[in-house]
Write an enzyme that holds these catalytic residues in place. Sequence first.
Site, short mmCIF file in Angstrom:
data_model
loop_
_atom_site.label_atom_id
_atom_site.label_comp_id
_atom_site.label_asym_id
_atom_site.label_seq_id
_atom_site.Cartn_x
_atom_site.Cartn_y
_atom_site.Cartn_z
N HIS A 319 4.05 5.47 -3.41
CA HIS A 319 3.18 4.75 -2.90
C HIS A 319 1.58 5.78 -3.62
O HIS A 319 1.30 6.67 -3.52
CB HIS A 319 3.20 4.89 -1.34
CG HIS A 319 2.33 4.34 -1.16
ND1 HIS A 319 2.45 2.91 -0.93
CD2 HIS A 319 0.63 3.40 -0.59
CE1 HIS A 319 0.99 2.24 -0.06
NE2 HIS A 319 0.35 2.88 -0.80
N ALA A 320 1.04 4.56 -4.16
CA ALA A 320 -0.30 4.74 -5.05
C ALA A 320 -1.13 5.49 -4.26
O ALA A 320 -1.70 5.57 -3.23
CB ALA A 320 -0.94 3.98 -5.80
N HIS A 349 -8.51 0.35 -8.25
CA HIS A 349 -8.23 1.03 -7.19
C HIS A 349 -8.54 2.63 -6.44
O HIS A 349 -9.67 3.39 -6.10
CB HIS A 349 -7.79 0.38 -5.92
CG HIS A 349 -7.34 1.18 -4.71
ND1 HIS A 349 -7.74 -0.03 -3.30
CD2 HIS A 349 -6.75 2.12 -3.71
CE1 HIS A 349 -8.22 1.33 -2.21
NE2 HIS A 349 -7.51 1.72 -2.00
N GLU A 350 -7.53 3.25 -6.81
CA GLU A 350 -7.21 4.88 -7.02
C GLU A 350 -8.28 5.53 -7.33
O GLU A 350 -9.05 6.95 -7.20
CB GLU A 350 -6.19 5.37 -7.85
CG GLU A 350 -4.68 4.36 -6.95
CD GLU A 350 -4.99 5.02 -5.19
OE1 GLU A 350 -4.31 4.04 -5.06
OE2 GLU A 350 -5.11 5.82 -4.59
N HIS A 353 -11.64 6.34 -5.52
CA HIS A 353 -11.30 7.76 -4.97
C HIS A 353 -11.81 8.36 -5.60
O HIS A 353 -12.94 9.27 -4.98
CB HIS A 353 -9.66 7.59 -4.06
CG HIS A 353 -9.45 6.24 -3.54
ND1 HIS A 353 -9.55 6.42 -2.20
CD2 HIS A 353 -8.13 5.56 -3.15
CE1 HIS A 353 -9.07 5.08 -1.70
NE2 HIS A 353 -8.60 4.70 -2.17
N GLU A 377 -11.72 3.10 0.26
CA GLU A 377 -10.97 2.29 -0.06
C GLU A 377 -11.63 0.50 -0.56
O GLU A 377 -10.89 0.01 -1.41
CB GLU A 377 -10.29 1.42 1.17
CG GLU A 377 -9.40 2.08 2.07
CD GLU A 377 -8.43 2.90 1.32
OE1 GLU A 377 -8.35 4.00 1.55
OE2 GLU A 377 -7.68 2.74 0.19
N HIS A 480 2.77 2.77 5.22
CA HIS A 480 1.48 3.46 6.78
C HIS A 480 1.80 3.43 7.46
O HIS A 480 1.26 4.25 8.28
CB HIS A 480 0.03 2.41 6.30
CG HIS A 480 -0.21 2.14 4.94
ND1 HIS A 480 -0.11 1.95 4.05
CD2 HIS A 480 -1.91 2.77 4.31
CE1 HIS A 480 -1.08 1.41 3.05
NE2 HIS A 480 -1.48 2.30 2.92
N TYR A 490 -8.57 -0.83 5.31
CA TYR A 490 -8.43 -1.65 4.24
C TYR A 490 -8.93 -2.93 5.02
O TYR A 490 -9.83 -3.67 3.70
CB TYR A 490 -7.16 -1.86 3.74
CG TYR A 490 -6.33 -0.82 3.49
CD1 TYR A 490 -5.37 -0.25 3.99
CD2 TYR A 490 -6.16 -0.37 2.26
CE1 TYR A 490 -4.85 1.10 4.11
CE2 TYR A 490 -5.87 0.99 1.55
CZ TYR A 490 -5.22 1.52 2.75
OH TYR A 490 -4.47 2.69 2.42
C1 SLC Z 1 -3.44 1.97 -2.79
C2 SLC Z 1 -2.97 2.35 -2.39
C3 SLC Z 1 -3.87 3.57 -1.99
SE1 SLC Z 1 -4.71 3.61 -0.95
C4 SLC Z 1 -3.18 0.76 -0.41
O1 SLC Z 1 -1.88 1.36 0.52
N1 SLC Z 1 -3.09 -0.55 -0.56
C5 SLC Z 1 -4.31 -0.99 -1.25
C6 SLC Z 1 -4.87 -2.17 -0.65
C7 SLC Z 1 -3.98 -2.09 0.40
C8 SLC Z 1 -3.38 -0.49 1.01
C9 SLC Z 1 -1.56 -1.45 0.86
O2 SLC Z 1 -0.74 -1.15 -0.66
O3 SLC Z 1 -1.13 -1.54 2.04
ZN ZN Z 2 -7.14 3.36 -0.88
#
Ligand code: SLC
Ligand code: ZN
Length: 597
Positions: A319-320, A349-350, A353, A377, A480, A490
Site C-alpha cells: 500500500h503506497a 499523491h505520495e 506528502h 492528503e 486502513h 480523505y
Molecule cells: C494513496 C494512499 C496512501 Se496515503 C491512500 O491510502 N489513499 C489515497 C486515496 C484514498 C486512499 C486509499 O487508497 O484508500
Molecule cells: Zn496520502
Amino acid sequence: EIEEEELRARTFMQIIDSRDATLSNKVTLASWAYASNLTEENLQYQLKVSAEAAKQIKEDWQEIIKYNWRVFDDGDLKRKFEKYSILGVSALPEEKYSKREKIISDMEAVYAKAKICDYKDQERCDLALEPEITRVFETSRDPEELKHAWVEWRKKTRIVRDLYKEYVDLSNEAARLNNFTDYTEMWLDDFESSDFRQQVQKLWEQLKPLYLQIHAYVRFQLRKKYGDIVSEKGPIPAHLLGNMWAQVWEHVEGFSQPFPGKVKLEATPEMVKQNYTPFKMFKLAEEFFVSLNLSAMPPLFWERSILEKPNDGRELVCHASAWDFYDGKDFRIKQCTQVNEGDLYTAHHEMGHIQYYLQYKHQPVIFRKGANSGFHEAVGDVMSLSVSTTKHLKKIGLLDSDFTEDPEVSINNLYKVGLDKIAFLPFGYLMDLWRWDVFSGKITPDEYNCKWWELREKYQGVEPPTNRSEEDFDPAAKYHIVANVPYIRYFVSFIIQFQFHRALCEKADQYDPNDPTKKLHECDIYQSAAAGNALANMLQMGSSKPWPEAMKELTGQPNMDAGALLEYFDPLLKWLKAENKKNGAFIGWESSNKKCS
Ligand SMILES: C=C(C[SeH])C(=O)N1CCC[C@H]1C(=O)O
Ligand SMILES: [Zn+2]
C-alpha cells in the site's frame, strides 16, 4: 514568577524537541525496515524500538505536565505544551501497549501477505492484491471472475476479526487513559473543531445530489453492459465497479463515456509505448512540483525510496506510503508502482506528502504535521487535478498527438475525473462512520459486518455480489481498517483539494469565474511560480496554527466548503441530469435483496 517559569519552559521545549526528533527517527527507521520486509526479526525489532520509545515518551510527559502552560503568554509555546500534554497510546501499561502494537502489525501482515487463486487457473494461487488482483478489477469484464476475486480476497482477510475486536478494546482503553470518552474522540481531537462531525455531515448532504446523478448514470450503463445482474433500481453490485472496494470507478469509463467514439482519454498506452518506468513517473511528478518553484526531491529520496515491488521474493506492505524520518534529510516513498495512469496520479499523491514534509522541515517536530490530516492528503491530488487535464497530458506527450479539444471531449474528461472524485465521497465518509460507531460501542462485534453493509447501502448505494454473514468481516478487506489509519482525512481532502485548486488557478491566471475561456475544470497550474509560492506559504505552517488559519492563508476564508467541487463539476451535473432524464434512469436506490445475517 510566571515569566521565569515560561523562560524555563522554553528551554525545556527545545530539549524535548531534539529528543523527539531523535526518537521519531529511530522509530520510523524500524517501522520502515519491517514494512519493507515483513520478517519475524524485523517485526521483533520494530516492536522493541516502539516499546522503548513509548517508555521514554511517558517519562518526558511526566515532566511536561508539571508546567503551568495554560497561563503562558507565548501562544506558540502554549500550543506546543497543549499538544505534548496529550500522551496518546503510550499511556497504556507497557504490556498492553506492546500487545496492541503486535496486533496491528499482525493484522497488517495478514493483509500484505494474502494471496488468492487465479479464477481461470485454480492451480495458480500466488495472486497478491498488488499487482495481480488489482489488475483483475481494472481489466476483467467477466462478472464471475470479478465475483471470485471479490469473495476470495475477503475470505483471506476476514481471519483478523478476533484481533480487530481486541484492537478496539485496547484502543478505547488508551483513549480513556487520555481522558477521551473513546478512541473515536481521540481521533477527532486532531481536527480541533468541536462540531467537526456536523461539518462533515453537512458537506455530504450538499454533495449527495451530485453523487446520486453519477450513480444513476453508471448503474444504467452497467445494466446495459451486464444485463439483469444489475437491477434497474437497486444498489450497484460492488464487484462490477473496477475496484476491490468500489471506492473509485474510473475503470468503468471505457464503456460508459458520455460521448463515445471520441478519442480515448487514457494515458496508459502512451506511457507503455514510451517505455515509462516507475522511476520516470516519479521524475515527471517531481518536475511538476519544481515547475511551481516548489522543492525537488533530496538525494536520499532517490537513494532510499522503494518505487517498485521488489522481485527478490520478500513480503512487504505494498500500500503506497510517504515517510518523514524527522532529520530534515531523509524522506521516502514506498509504492509498488505499475506503469499506468492511475499509478502516475498516486505518485503525485505520495510526492505531495513529501513536498509537505520538505516545506515544514524547519518547524519543531510537534508541528511537522498537516494543518489537519486532510490537508496532507490533498497536496498531491491538487497537482493531479492539473496533470489530468487533456491540455496537460497533451503538453507532456501522453495523449495522442492528433488529439483535439472540443466541448464533448471536455465533458468526457470531466466524467472520468468524476468517476474518481465524486464516486469516492460516500466511501470516504462511511469508512469512519462505521469505525466511529465501533469504537463508541454503538456497533457491537456481533454485528460488525452487517452494520458495515447497512452503511455501504445507505451512503454508497452498492451491494455485495453474494449474501454476507457475521462469519465474514468485510471491513478488513480494506488496508486502513487493519492498519489503524483513520479515513475521514480523505473525505476532507477530496473537498478541500478543490478549494486549493480554485485558489491556485486564480493565482496562475488559469481560472476566472467571469471568463468562460478559463474554466475551473480545464485549469492547469503547471509552471506557475505564483501558485507554487502561495501553496508553499501555507505548507510551511505545518500544524503550528489551527487548520482554519491555514485554510484562510491559501483561500482567503477559513472554512471547508463544497462549493469549489460543485463549481468544478457543474457542467457534468447538468449533462448527467439531462441524460438520466432522457434515459428515464431511476435516481437513488431501493433496498438490496442481498442478505446479511
Ligand atoms: C494513496 C494512499 C496512501 Se496515503 C491512500 O491510502 N489513499 C489515497 C486515496 C484514498 C486512499 C486509499 O487508497 O484508500
Ligand atoms: Zn496520502
